[in-house]
Design an enzyme around this catalytic site. Structure first.
Site, PDB file in Angstrom:
ATOM      1  N   THR A   1      43.344  30.223  41.859  1.00 20.69           N
ATOM      2  CA  THR A   1      42.437  31.160  41.199  1.00 20.69           C
ATOM      3  C   THR A   1      41.202  30.408  40.749  1.00 20.69           C
ATOM      4  O   THR A   1      41.259  29.219  40.410  1.00 20.69           O
ATOM      5  CB  THR A   1      43.074  31.788  39.955  1.00 20.69           C
ATOM      6  OG1 THR A   1      43.451  30.726  39.086  1.00 20.69           O
ATOM      7  CG2 THR A   1      44.265  32.622  40.293  1.00 20.69           C
TER       8      THR A   1
ATOM      9  N   GLU B   1      45.300  37.111  42.752  1.00 22.27           N
ATOM     10  CA  GLU B   1      46.699  37.435  42.465  1.00 22.27           C
ATOM     11  C   GLU B   1      47.152  38.747  43.085  1.00 22.27           C
ATOM     12  O   GLU B   1      48.337  39.061  43.080  1.00 22.27           O
ATOM     13  CB  GLU B   1      46.923  37.524  40.946  1.00 22.27           C
ATOM     14  CG  GLU B   1      46.905  36.200  40.215  1.00 22.27           C
ATOM     15  CD  GLU B   1      45.500  35.786  39.775  1.00 22.27           C
ATOM     16  OE1 GLU B   1      44.517  36.250  40.379  1.00 22.27           O
ATOM     17  OE2 GLU B   1      45.396  34.986  38.817  1.00 22.27           O
TER      18      GLU B   1
ATOM     19  N   LYS C   1      32.072  42.132  21.490  1.00 28.79           N
ATOM     20  CA  LYS C   1      32.648  42.921  20.399  1.00 28.79           C
ATOM     21  C   LYS C   1      31.637  42.979  19.261  1.00 28.79           C
ATOM     22  O   LYS C   1      31.347  41.977  18.637  1.00 28.79           O
ATOM     23  CB  LYS C   1      33.963  42.290  19.953  1.00 28.79           C
ATOM     24  CG  LYS C   1      34.845  43.292  19.285  1.00 28.79           C
ATOM     25  CD  LYS C   1      36.310  42.946  19.426  1.00 28.79           C
ATOM     26  CE  LYS C   1      37.110  44.179  19.017  1.00 28.79           C
ATOM     27  NZ  LYS C   1      38.462  43.907  18.649  1.00 28.79           N
TER      28      LYS C   1
HETATM   29  P1  AMP Z   1      39.093  36.326  41.967  1.00 30.50           P
HETATM   30  O1  AMP Z   1      40.542  36.101  41.813  1.00 30.50           O
HETATM   31  O2  AMP Z   1      38.271  35.097  41.975  1.00 30.50           O
HETATM   32  O3  AMP Z   1      38.803  37.204  43.153  1.00 30.50           O
HETATM   33  O4  AMP Z   1      38.586  37.124  40.679  1.00 30.50           O
HETATM   34  C1  AMP Z   1      39.182  38.342  40.297  1.00 30.50           C
HETATM   35  C2  AMP Z   1      38.372  38.973  39.205  1.00 30.50           C
HETATM   36  O5  AMP Z   1      37.083  39.362  39.676  1.00 30.50           O
HETATM   37  C3  AMP Z   1      38.967  40.261  38.672  1.00 30.50           C
HETATM   38  O6  AMP Z   1      40.009  40.035  37.749  1.00 30.50           O
HETATM   39  C4  AMP Z   1      37.756  40.930  38.056  1.00 30.50           C
HETATM   40  O7  AMP Z   1      37.472  40.419  36.771  1.00 30.50           O
HETATM   41  C5  AMP Z   1      36.649  40.521  38.988  1.00 30.50           C
HETATM   42  N1  AMP Z   1      36.407  41.601  39.946  1.00 30.50           N
HETATM   43  C6  AMP Z   1      36.833  41.703  41.207  1.00 30.50           C
HETATM   44  N2  AMP Z   1      36.377  42.823  41.795  1.00 30.50           N
HETATM   45  C7  AMP Z   1      35.630  43.461  40.867  1.00 30.50           C
HETATM   46  C8  AMP Z   1      34.887  44.688  40.840  1.00 30.50           C
HETATM   47  N3  AMP Z   1      34.785  45.470  41.902  1.00 30.50           N
HETATM   48  N4  AMP Z   1      34.267  45.011  39.682  1.00 30.50           N
HETATM   49  C9  AMP Z   1      34.335  44.224  38.584  1.00 30.50           C
HETATM   50  N5  AMP Z   1      35.011  43.065  38.558  1.00 30.50           N
HETATM   51  C10 AMP Z   1      35.647  42.682  39.681  1.00 30.50           C
END
Ligand code: AMP
Length: 535
Positions: free
Chosen positions: A183, A328, A437
């Site tokens: 991640t 994940e 917040k």
């Molecule tokens: P990653 O594992 O690097 O792909 O990151 C995942 C995270 O990216 C998610 O938990 C979200 O916080 C963010 N994310 C992914 N897709 C979106 C989306 N369409 N809109 C807003 N946040 C997103």
């Protein structure tokens, strides 16, 4: 009583077997690191992937062993995936945009003995070689194009040419580990997500559905999202499963290079994070170009700004699919769109729905909960922690990192805050740690950013909370202007005024030449906070 159907295990080698048999001559195009275009097909990729399997076997790699790659999207990277996965080895993608120390940490945690890398990353690896666990380095090149290096590296072409048997693929349990991806977490050490063959096959089938990515045999698919970013959103599996032509863009992901491939190869379907699309749209506008072939784009990884949605749909007649997911979740979590019940609603309602992250396809279950873990209503107005469960969702991290990660109902806490409406459509309001917040209420940084990005002078924007003696936190807006534009805080304020609640209005505006991006092309808010603190 057991069913009497065949025992046909869900392993990913069957995907490339299928493509090579049924769609043997369907093309796979790559822009190589030297800029040249290489053309091959699924039958050839399968044949060469078998060579990779044989070459891996020769150095003692087999079931459960990790094989690391540090490479852009290319047909040879695909050969490595299928070659390793086919014999039950675990393909571990490394993200070249990470800091070298982090690459070293991850490599040790993953425990691969071999690294297969693009020529462009030789220098990067040489800087940390002493800290790396690899015994074998294979550079994706042939003997003529292998640059001088201190890695004692073997050129890929010679490596696979020296292995001429064709090991059997499959024959192991479908729950066998298949891929490993860390991640991009901005805090703490990265954690490994260990995909299984079964989860990858199922998520690929899910991707093919019309209500998901809807890839068909006549599609020409360009995964701009790298193979090291959450499985390239399943596209390196889904495209061959569908028999779609694949266009692999290598490492040149600027607007001009992306446009050139979209146009020349007549790409119908492409997937990328918003920053890539912003740069493509900028290039199109600057040069007065059109997108006659492109039918659909998937935009995910970060929230879809309304400016991107409008530009694609109104100016270029391209359908936008907004998707949410994470490493994940393999990574498909939700797919955006207008629910049938709202088909007759007005345009503003349609746009509002499209900007939401969407509904989970079958196989993904969602909940939103309050701080005590109690379910919140699906009323589109109550934000809570987004929890997820499904056949392609992580149940634990590699090497036990983070301990128990599921709640008592088997749901994984995404770390995102979201609402879900009566149509089952989810909307991310923030990353839990990015929520601002103020006076006990939450301000959505994503919403402020999206509205800011609809201003034509803005290239990128990020809202962060800064400490405030009375309100706890107040929003500060950081913007990066497009080259050739100059606007001030007053114009920004006027742009936001009336579009967001009064108390959401940022207290301060900061102009940066470049907003820092993280390893997957999203705004790196941790780095940004540091810049703001150290001003
Ligand atoms: P990653 O594992 O690097 O792909 O990151 C995942 C995270 O990216 C998610 O938990 C979200 O916080 C963010 N994310 C992914 N897709 C979106 C989306 N369409 N809109 C807003 N946040 C997103």
């Amino acid at each position: 009583m057991r069913g009497l159907m065949q025992d046909w295990s869900l392993t990913v080698d069957r995907i490339i077997d299928h493509a090579a048999r049924v769609h043997a001559t369907r093309e796979v195009i790559t822009r190589r690191t030297d800029g040249t275009i290489h053309r091959t097909d699924y039958a050839t990729i399968r044949h060469r992937a078998k060579r990779v399997s044989a070459a891996l076997r020769k150095i003692g790699i087999g079931l459960g062993d990790r094989v690391a790659t540090l490479a852009w999207n290319s047909e040879r990277h695909m050969e490595c995936w299928y070659g390793a996965m086919g014999i039950g080895a675990v393909l571990h993608t490394l993200n070249p945009r990470l800091h070298p120390d982090q690459l070293a940490w991850i490599s040790h945690d993953a425990g691969s003995r071999i690294l297969i890398l693009d020529t462009s990353f030789i220098g990067l690896i040489e800087t940390v070689r002493e800290q790396l666990p690899f015994e074998h380095y294979i550079v994706i090149a042939d003997a003529q194009t292998l640059p001088d290096n201190s890695l004692d590296a073997m050129p890929y072409e010679e490596w696979i040419a020296g292995a001429d048997d064709a090991p059997e693929w499959g024959g192991f349990d479908e729950k066998t580990a298949c891929g490993l991806c860390y991640t991009s977490g901005t805090t703490g050490n990265p954690k490994g997500v260990l995909y299984s063959h079964r989860s990858n096959v199922l998520v690929s089938l899910m991707a093919l559905g019309k209500g998901a990515l809807g890839i068909a045999p006549d599609d020409i698919v360009m995964p701009i999202v790298p193979m090291f970013h959450a499985n390239a959103w399943a596209l390196a599996f889904a495209a061959p499963a569908a028999g779609a032509k694949l266009v692999m863009p290598g490492g040149q992901l600027d607007g001009a290079s992306v446009f050139e491939l979209l146009d020349k190869e007549r790409v119908t379907f492409a997937a990328a994070v918003p920053t890539v699309w912003l740069s493509l749209l900028h290039h199109l506008r600057q040069h007065g170009l059109a997108l006659p072939w492109l039918r659909r784009v998937v935009i995910g990884g970060a929230a879809l700004p309304v400016a991107i949605l409008r530009a694609f749909e109104e100016d270029y007649d391209v359908e936008v699919v907004h998707a949410w997911g994470m490493t994940e979740t393999s990574p498909i979590g939700t797919i955006g769109g207008v629910p049938a019940a709202l088909a007759q609603a007005d345009e503003a309602t349609h746009v509002a729905q499209q900007l939401k992250q969407g509904r989970p396809p079958f196989g993904v279950e969602l909940r939103i909960t309050d701080e005590n873990g109690r379910d919140l209503p699906w009323d589109g107005a109550s934000p809570g922690r987004l929890m997820v469960r499904g056949f392609a969702v992580a149940g634990a991290y590699f090497n036990g990192a983070g301990g128990e990660i599921l709640d008592e109902h088997g749901f994984f806490d995404t770390g995102d805050m979201a609402t879900i409406d009566t149509h089952g459509t989810m909307q991310i309001t923030d990353r839990a740690k990015d929520v601002i917040k103020s006076g006990g209420e939450w301000i959505s940084s994503i919403e402020i950013e999206n509205i800011t990005l609809s201003h034509p002078a803005i290239a990128n924007a990020a809202a962060i909370g800064v400490p405030h003696p009375k309100w706890d936190e107040r929003p500060l807006l950081v913007v990066e202007l497009r080259s050739g534009h100059s606007i001030g805080a007053d114009e920004l304020r006027a742009h936001l005024d009336g579009r967001i609640a009064r108390w959401w209005m940022p207290d301060e505006y900061v102009f940066l030449n470049a907003i820092p991006l993280g390893a997957t092309g999203k705004v790196n808010k941790a780095a940004l906070r540091k810049i703001i603190r150290n001003r």
